[in-house]
Design a protein around this motif. Structure first.
Motif, PDB file in Angstrom:
ATOM      1  N   PHE A 258       0.836  -1.270  -0.038  1.00 58.16           N
ATOM      2  CA  PHE A 258      -0.083   0.063  -0.097  1.00 58.16           C
ATOM      3  C   PHE A 258       0.926   1.195  -0.075  1.00 58.16           C
ATOM      4  N   PRO A 259       0.774   2.179  -0.912  1.00 54.81           N
ATOM      5  CA  PRO A 259       1.491   3.413  -1.000  1.00 54.81           C
ATOM      6  C   PRO A 259       1.222   4.536   0.087  1.00 54.81           C
ATOM      7  N   PHE A 260       1.186   4.104   1.295  1.00 48.93           N
ATOM      8  CA  PHE A 260       0.578   5.110   2.238  1.00 48.93           C
ATOM      9  C   PHE A 260       1.438   6.526   2.125  1.00 48.93           C
ATOM     10  N   GLU A 261       2.694   6.432   1.655  1.00 53.47           N
ATOM     11  CA  GLU A 261       3.289   7.570   1.613  1.00 53.47           C
ATOM     12  C   GLU A 261       2.657   8.778   0.662  1.00 53.47           C
ATOM     13  N   LYS A 262       1.847   8.421  -0.179  1.00 55.41           N
ATOM     14  CA  LYS A 262       1.003   9.199  -1.145  1.00 55.41           C
ATOM     15  C   LYS A 262       0.071  10.036  -0.266  1.00 55.41           C
ATOM     16  N   LEU A 263      -0.274   9.589   1.042  1.00 54.32           N
ATOM     17  CA  LEU A 263      -1.203  10.304   1.811  1.00 54.32           C
ATOM     18  C   LEU A 263      -0.743  11.570   2.580  1.00 54.32           C
ATOM     19  N   VAL A 264       0.871  11.564   2.435  1.00 52.43           N
ATOM     20  CA  VAL A 264       1.607  13.006   2.953  1.00 52.43           C
ATOM     21  C   VAL A 264       1.621  14.200   1.991  1.00 52.43           C
ATOM     22  N   THR A 265       0.796  15.199   2.187  1.00 54.66           N
ATOM     23  CA  THR A 265       0.692  16.254   1.463  1.00 54.66           C
ATOM     24  C   THR A 265       1.182  17.658   1.910  1.00 54.66           C
ATOM     25  N   ASP A 266       1.257  17.646   3.259  1.00 57.86           N
ATOM     26  CA  ASP A 266       1.965  18.760   4.077  1.00 57.86           C
ATOM     27  C   ASP A 266       3.241  18.298   5.026  1.00 57.86           C
ATOM     28  N   ARG A 267       4.371  18.990   4.749  1.00 55.39           N
ATOM     29  CA  ARG A 267       5.614  18.672   5.382  1.00 55.39           C
ATOM     30  C   ARG A 267       5.778  20.022   6.104  1.00 55.39           C
ATOM     31  N   LEU A 268       6.134  19.828   7.816  1.00 58.06           N
ATOM     32  CA  LEU A 268       6.169  21.138   8.553  1.00 58.06           C
ATOM     33  C   LEU A 268       7.266  20.960   9.444  1.00 58.06           C
ATOM     34  N   ASP A 269       7.654  22.240   9.850  1.00 58.18           N
ATOM     35  CA  ASP A 269       8.481  22.230  10.880  1.00 58.18           C
ATOM     36  C   ASP A 269       7.796  22.401  12.177  1.00 58.18           C
ATOM     37  N   LEU A 270       8.501  22.610  13.339  1.00 58.37           N
ATOM     38  CA  LEU A 270       7.664  22.490  14.787  1.00 58.37           C
ATOM     39  C   LEU A 270       6.766  23.976  14.731  1.00 58.37           C
ATOM     40  N   GLU A 271       7.183  25.174  14.246  1.00 59.73           N
ATOM     41  CA  GLU A 271       6.445  26.429  14.107  1.00 59.73           C
ATOM     42  C   GLU A 271       5.314  25.979  13.261  1.00 59.73           C
TER      43      GLU A 271
END
Length: 318
Positions: free
Chosen positions: A285-298
């Motif tokens: 299952f290509p679960f990584e395709k669910l990631v759409t937003d990459r954030l730092d702590l702020e």
């Protein structure tokens, strides 16, 4: 190290903290990624139980920094829930109800930090997997607990309310284990619905008629009401998501009786983490395709405080 600290409901800041020193039977993990979960929003606003002040974040993938049990640099995922093994519930095989349950990111410091300290028993090595897929090990383990409750039923029609990352994971698993069943995901956000259809080939539509199985994944009272309304005769309703503890819903006992409806709740991830790791490692299952937003702590702080949601899944990554 930097960490996101929720001092009390509604108040959070990025702070400097000492890097924890692992004791015996503990592992220090350098966080590679940590998913933002609906539970984190409820912790921020006081909608669920937590020990404040708290560093949230429980969907953790990282690399071993210091440990007497695991090799430095080994990629690992974390089971955030740790039971005592001694109370009556633990002895009855229900550690999710442990009287002394501890949870990374809820009762203990979590993964929205540069490092996290956990017990060795919470650590699961994972191999040959990108971090953006491995970060779904914990949510997948929770889904598998829900699947375990319903997998022996016969379902022609299945409704999943809420097509966020959890709803999609349910849809993908159901498509595999219930071949031939009509699986419908209900989602109000048109952009999210379009993404799910195009990326995962799942059906997203308005609920129509009655379903043999309904699964509430939206975390809303409206989602529960939709599931209750569309659960058919002899059907099963699985309440999976966390709806704020102060919310209540008026339902008809007569309808439960008339339909011989089964109401189930799925809580945490007892005994499913190892299976989740194997599925993650399989690459099916290509679960990584669910990631759409990459954030730092702020960025995580801004998302939580403003109740901003990712298109599909937001993660803290470094």
């Amino acid at each position: 190290m930097k960490a996101l600290l929720i001092e009390k409901p509604g108040v959070a800041s990025v702070v400097e903290k000492e890097i924890p020193v692992p004791g015996e039977d503990q592992t220090l993990v350098k966080v590679l990624a940590c998913g933002i979960c609906g539970t984190d929003y409820k912790i921020f606003f006081g909608g669920t139980n937590a020990n404040y002040p708290v560093v949230p974040g429980h969907e953790i993938v990282g690399a071993v920094e210091r440990s007497g049990a695991f090799e430095k640099g080994q990629m690992v995922v974390i089971d955030p829930n740790r039971s005592c093994g001694k109370c009556d519930y633990c002895r009855r095989g229900m550690p999710q109800f442990c009287e002394k349950l501890q949870a990374t990111g809820v009762t203990e410091p979590g993964g929205f930090a540069e490092y996290v300290l956990v017990e060795n028993s919470q650590v699961y090595p994972v191999r040959n997997v990108p971090a953006e897929r491995a970060v779904f090990a914990e949510p997948l383990s929770c889904v598998l607990e829900g699947v375990k409750m319903v997998k022996h039923g016969f379902y022609d029609r299945i409704l999943v309310v809420g097509a966020g990352s959890i709803g999609v994971i349910f849809g993908l698993i159901f498509r595999k284990i219930f071949p031939g069943a009509e699986i419908v995901l209900a989602e109000k956000d048109e952009k999210r619905a379009e993404y799910v259809v195009q990326t995962f080939g799942l059906k997203v539509d308005e609920p129509k008629g009655e379903y043999d199985l309904t699964v509430e994944c939206s975390g809303t009272v409206g989602g529960f009401k939709a599931c209750f309304e569309h659960t058919g005769k002899g059907g099963t309703l699985l309440q999976f998501s966390v709806i704020s503890k102060d919310k209540t819903v008026e339902i008809s006992p007569f309808e439960i009786y008339r339909k011989e409806m089964k109401l189930l709740g799925s809580y945490l991830n007892p005994f499913t983490m190892k299976e989740a790791v194997k599925i993650i490692e399989s690459g099916e299952f290509p679960f990584e395709k669910l990631v759409t937003d990459r954030l730092d702590l702020e960025g995580v702080k801004e998302y939580l405080s403003s109740h901003r949601k990712a298109l599909m899944k937001g993660i803290f990554s470094q």
